[in-house]
Write a protein that holds these residues in place. Structure first.
Motif, PDB file in Angstrom:
ATOM      1  N   THR A   1      86.618  21.705  15.035  1.00  0.00           N
ATOM      2  CA  THR A   1      87.471  22.293  16.075  1.00  0.00           C
ATOM      3  C   THR A   1      86.637  22.672  17.294  1.00  0.00           C
ATOM      4  OG1 THR A   1      89.039  23.174  14.434  1.00  0.00           O
ATOM      5  CG2 THR A   1      89.052  24.179  16.629  1.00  0.00           C
ATOM      6  N   ILE A   2      85.474  23.270  17.068  1.00  0.00           N
ATOM      7  CA  ILE A   2      84.599  23.632  18.182  1.00  0.00           C
ATOM      8  C   ILE A   2      84.165  22.386  18.952  1.00  0.00           C
ATOM      9  CG2 ILE A   2      82.287  24.506  18.729  1.00  0.00           C
ATOM     10  CD1 ILE A   2      82.710  26.631  16.572  1.00  0.00           C
ATOM     11  N   LEU A   3      83.891  21.290  18.228  1.00  0.00           N
ATOM     12  CA  LEU A   3      83.509  20.052  18.901  1.00  0.00           C
ATOM     13  C   LEU A   3      84.612  19.549  19.811  1.00  0.00           C
ATOM     14  CD1 LEU A   3      81.546  17.722  19.327  1.00  0.00           C
ATOM     15  CD2 LEU A   3      82.495  16.621  17.285  1.00  0.00           C
ATOM     16  N   VAL A   4      85.848  19.588  19.333  1.00  0.00           N
ATOM     17  CA  VAL A   4      86.982  19.165  20.159  1.00  0.00           C
ATOM     18  C   VAL A   4      87.118  20.061  21.386  1.00  0.00           C
ATOM     19  CG1 VAL A   4      89.500  18.939  20.258  1.00  0.00           C
ATOM     20  CG2 VAL A   4      88.252  18.142  18.236  1.00  0.00           C
ATOM     21  N   LEU A   5      87.015  21.365  21.180  1.00  0.00           N
ATOM     22  CA  LEU A   5      87.167  22.317  22.288  1.00  0.00           C
ATOM     23  C   LEU A   5      86.031  22.190  23.297  1.00  0.00           C
ATOM     24  CD1 LEU A   5      88.342  25.525  20.375  1.00  0.00           C
ATOM     25  CD2 LEU A   5      89.725  23.708  21.401  1.00  0.00           C
ATOM     26  N   ALA A   6      84.851  21.807  22.826  1.00  0.00           N
ATOM     27  CA  ALA A   6      83.713  21.632  23.736  1.00  0.00           C
ATOM     28  C   ALA A   6      83.888  20.405  24.626  1.00  0.00           C
ATOM     29  CB  ALA A   6      82.417  21.515  22.935  1.00  0.00           C
ATOM     30  N   CYS A   7      84.807  19.524  24.269  1.00  0.00           N
ATOM     31  CA  CYS A   7      85.009  18.278  25.028  1.00  0.00           C
ATOM     32  C   CYS A   7      86.168  18.336  26.017  1.00  0.00           C
ATOM     33  CB  CYS A   7      85.264  17.116  24.063  1.00  0.00           C
ATOM     34  SG  CYS A   7      83.860  16.631  23.045  1.00  0.00           S
ATOM     35  N   VAL A   8      86.931  19.428  26.030  1.00  0.00           N
ATOM     36  CA  VAL A   8      88.135  19.447  26.858  1.00  0.00           C
ATOM     37  C   VAL A   8      87.774  19.455  28.346  1.00  0.00           C
ATOM     38  CG1 VAL A   8      89.601  20.527  25.118  1.00  0.00           C
ATOM     39  CG2 VAL A   8      88.299  21.966  26.694  1.00  0.00           C
ATOM     40  N   PRO A   9      88.682  18.954  29.185  1.00  0.00           N
ATOM     41  CA  PRO A   9      88.390  18.803  30.623  1.00  0.00           C
ATOM     42  C   PRO A   9      88.519  20.114  31.397  1.00  0.00           C
ATOM     43  CG  PRO A   9      90.613  18.061  30.163  1.00  0.00           C
ATOM     44  CD  PRO A   9      89.996  18.394  28.827  1.00  0.00           C
ATOM     45  N   THR A  10      88.297  20.020  32.693  1.00  0.00           N
ATOM     46  CA  THR A  10      88.467  21.158  33.596  1.00  0.00           C
ATOM     47  C   THR A  10      89.867  21.735  33.465  1.00  0.00           C
ATOM     48  OG1 THR A  10      86.857  20.343  35.210  1.00  0.00           O
ATOM     49  CG2 THR A  10      88.541  21.862  36.023  1.00  0.00           C
ATOM     50  N   GLY A  11      89.956  23.054  33.396  1.00  0.00           N
ATOM     51  CA  GLY A  11      91.250  23.709  33.244  1.00  0.00           C
ATOM     52  C   GLY A  11      91.968  23.896  34.568  1.00  0.00           C
ATOM     53  N   ILE A  12      93.280  24.040  34.476  1.00  0.00           N
ATOM     54  CA  ILE A  12      94.086  24.238  35.687  1.00  0.00           C
ATOM     55  C   ILE A  12      93.768  25.564  36.361  1.00  0.00           C
ATOM     56  CG2 ILE A  12      95.966  22.719  35.077  1.00  0.00           C
ATOM     57  CD1 ILE A  12      96.355  26.446  34.565  1.00  0.00           C
ATOM     58  N   ASN A  13      93.162  26.508  35.609  1.00  0.00           N
ATOM     59  CA  ASN A  13      92.802  27.792  36.213  1.00  0.00           C
ATOM     60  C   ASN A  13      91.796  27.635  37.348  1.00  0.00           C
ATOM     61  OD1 ASN A  13      94.488  29.304  34.644  1.00  0.00           O
ATOM     62  ND2 ASN A  13      92.953  29.832  33.123  1.00  0.00           N
ATOM     63  N   ALA A  14      91.027  26.529  37.331  1.00  0.00           N
ATOM     64  CA  ALA A  14      90.100  26.281  38.435  1.00  0.00           C
ATOM     65  C   ALA A  14      90.864  26.053  39.730  1.00  0.00           C
ATOM     66  CB  ALA A  14      89.214  25.069  38.122  1.00  0.00           C
ATOM     67  N   VAL A  15      91.996  25.362  39.632  1.00  0.00           N
ATOM     68  CA  VAL A  15      92.830  25.132  40.817  1.00  0.00           C
ATOM     69  C   VAL A  15      93.545  26.415  41.216  1.00  0.00           C
ATOM     70  CG1 VAL A  15      94.674  23.701  41.801  1.00  0.00           C
ATOM     71  CG2 VAL A  15      93.150  22.746  40.065  1.00  0.00           C
ATOM     72  N   VAL A  16      93.973  27.197  40.215  1.00  0.00           N
ATOM     73  CA  VAL A  16      94.629  28.473  40.498  1.00  0.00           C
ATOM     74  C   VAL A  16      93.688  29.397  41.264  1.00  0.00           C
ATOM     75  CG1 VAL A  16      95.543  30.579  39.439  1.00  0.00           C
ATOM     76  CG2 VAL A  16      96.182  28.342  38.518  1.00  0.00           C
ATOM     77  N   ILE A  17      92.440  29.482  40.830  1.00  0.00           N
ATOM     78  CA  ILE A  17      91.451  30.331  41.506  1.00  0.00           C
ATOM     79  C   ILE A  17      91.202  29.840  42.926  1.00  0.00           C
ATOM     80  CG2 ILE A  17      88.952  30.767  41.578  1.00  0.00           C
ATOM     81  CD1 ILE A  17      88.994  31.522  38.742  1.00  0.00           C
ATOM     82  N   ALA A  18      91.072  28.522  43.091  1.00  0.00           N
ATOM     83  CA  ALA A  18      90.836  27.965  44.423  1.00  0.00           C
ATOM     84  C   ALA A  18      91.981  28.311  45.356  1.00  0.00           C
ATOM     85  CB  ALA A  18      90.648  26.451  44.333  1.00  0.00           C
ATOM     86  N   ARG A  19      93.188  28.234  44.844  1.00  0.00           N
ATOM     87  CA  ARG A  19      94.352  28.541  45.676  1.00  0.00           C
ATOM     88  C   ARG A  19      94.433  30.032  45.981  1.00  0.00           C
ATOM     89  NH1 ARG A  19      98.865  25.963  47.193  1.00  0.00           N
ATOM     90  NH2 ARG A  19     100.613  27.288  47.781  1.00  0.00           N
ATOM     91  N   LEU A  20      94.142  30.851  44.977  1.00  0.00           N
ATOM     92  CA  LEU A  20      94.272  32.298  45.131  1.00  0.00           C
ATOM     93  C   LEU A  20      93.251  32.857  46.113  1.00  0.00           C
ATOM     94  CD1 LEU A  20      95.952  34.666  43.949  1.00  0.00           C
ATOM     95  CD2 LEU A  20      94.141  34.965  42.265  1.00  0.00           C
ATOM     96  N   TYR A  21      92.029  32.276  46.137  1.00  0.00           N
ATOM     97  CA  TYR A  21      90.957  32.809  46.979  1.00  0.00           C
ATOM     98  C   TYR A  21      90.606  31.903  48.155  1.00  0.00           C
ATOM     99  CZ  TYR A  21      90.140  36.514  43.600  1.00  0.00           C
ATOM    100  OH  TYR A  21      90.276  37.619  42.794  1.00  0.00           O
ATOM    101  N   ASP A  22      91.487  30.964  48.458  1.00  0.00           N
ATOM    102  CA  ASP A  22      91.301  30.078  49.619  1.00  0.00           C
ATOM    103  C   ASP A  22      90.013  29.271  49.546  1.00  0.00           C
ATOM    104  OD1 ASP A  22      93.708  30.884  50.878  1.00  0.00           O
ATOM    105  OD2 ASP A  22      92.720  32.690  51.616  1.00  0.00           O
TER     106      ASP A  22
END
Length: 319
Positions: A265-286
């Protein structure tokens, strides 16, 4: 819950709101102000409430203590690596902040959880959610202040109204309210206060509402034409996300766990892509939306088309 329903949730809660948000922008159905309000509602109300409810019933067993820490570890392995190679990469703090957020934040809680469920059933899904617990701490306690730092740094360089960066302005503001929710939930559990049954019934609907309020503004922010110029600059996230992080994370996990389901399970989770929260943060803080948008789209496409099918075949052959 049936596996087909879980697969349907990937489309209904992850893909569909992105599509609707993208169409809403192209058809001018929504406004920037409305999307900003959705993000604020998601962070201040929904995330805080879900944090309280989830931690309220979380069994705080000592043997599971390492799993949440892997949520932090799987964030800082790519984050530190990206920071070390980003020194001369971007001149703008808005681009650098967005790039670092894209490296640090991964889609562990949603996409990672569903992928673990498909491979390992309810046990894998449960482990993935425990790992994802402390990612909220990284998101709210580290990424938010980091994004505010780069945003304010850029404004000061551009001659905008300068604002002194203090501990309180970075760490003690309304965007940290979900962290308070985590603490409240843990206190209620430790004090033995039973969670009313009605809260268990509303938890799942709140998850779906939270997914839409978070993802619809992300889809609204995606500009494929504007992202083109940034794809080359975020290509190094591919080996960071899909090679370095899985190899190092799995190696550390083997030193701590012997359960093969936990390790896989940890191996699968270590492979997941960039999360949408990165876009949320970019939008929230310009910050630069196109950097995080390009990272989200590119790494998600590679994961779904190449990485996850290879993991599926590997585990199928192993078992």
């Amino acid at each position: 819950m049936d596996a087909n329903i879980k697969l349907a949730y990937i489309f209904l809660d992850l893909i569909l709101p992105l599509i609707v948000g993208y169409i809403a922008h192209s058809r001018h159905w929504l406004s920037e102000k409305f999307c900003d309000k959705l993000i604020v509602i998601n962070i201040l109300f929904l995330c805080t409430l879900l944090s309280i409810l989830s931690f309220w019933v979380l069994p705080l067993k000592l043997e599971l203590a390492w799993l949440p820490l892997f949520g932090i570890l799987l964030s800082f392995i790519p984050g530190i690596t990206a920071y070390l190679i980003s020194g001369h990469k971007y001149k703008s703090g808005l681009e650098k902040g967005s790039y670092l957020a894209s490296a640090i934040l991964s889609n562990i809680g949603t996409l990672g959880g569903l992928c673990a469920f498909i491979l390992f059933g309810e046990t894998g899904f449960a482990y993935s959610q425990i790992v994802a617990l402390f990612q909220n701490l990284v998101f709210f306690l580290f990424c938010f202040p980091m994004a505010q730092y780069y945003s304010q740094q850029s404004k000061n360089k551009d001659g905008c109204a300068a604002q002194k960066l203090t501990f309180s302005s970075l760490f003690l503001n309304r965007n940290q309210l979900p962290v308070v929710g985590l603490a409240i939930g843990m206190i209620l559990y430790l004090c033995g206060v039973p969670r009313p049954a009605i809260f268990g019934e509303i938890f799942n609907p709140l998850i779906h509402i939270s997914a839409w309020t978070a993802l619809l503004p992300v889809g609204y922010s995606i500009r494929f034409s504007a992202m083109k110029q940034y794809y080359s600059s975020i290509l190094d996230l591919i080996p960071i996300k899909f090679m370095l992080t899985p190899l190092l994370g799995y190696w550390i996990a083997r030193q701590l766990f012997s359960d093969p389901i936990v390790l896989d399970t940890i191996l699968v989770l270590a492979c997941v892509p960039t999360g949408i929260n990165a876009v949320v943060i970019a939008r929230l803080y310009d910050l630069n939306l196109h950097v995080s948008g390009a990272a989200f789209v590119l790494t998600t496409a590679i994961f779904l088309v190449i990485v996850y099918p290879l993991l599926f075949l590997w585990f199928h052959m192993t078992f």
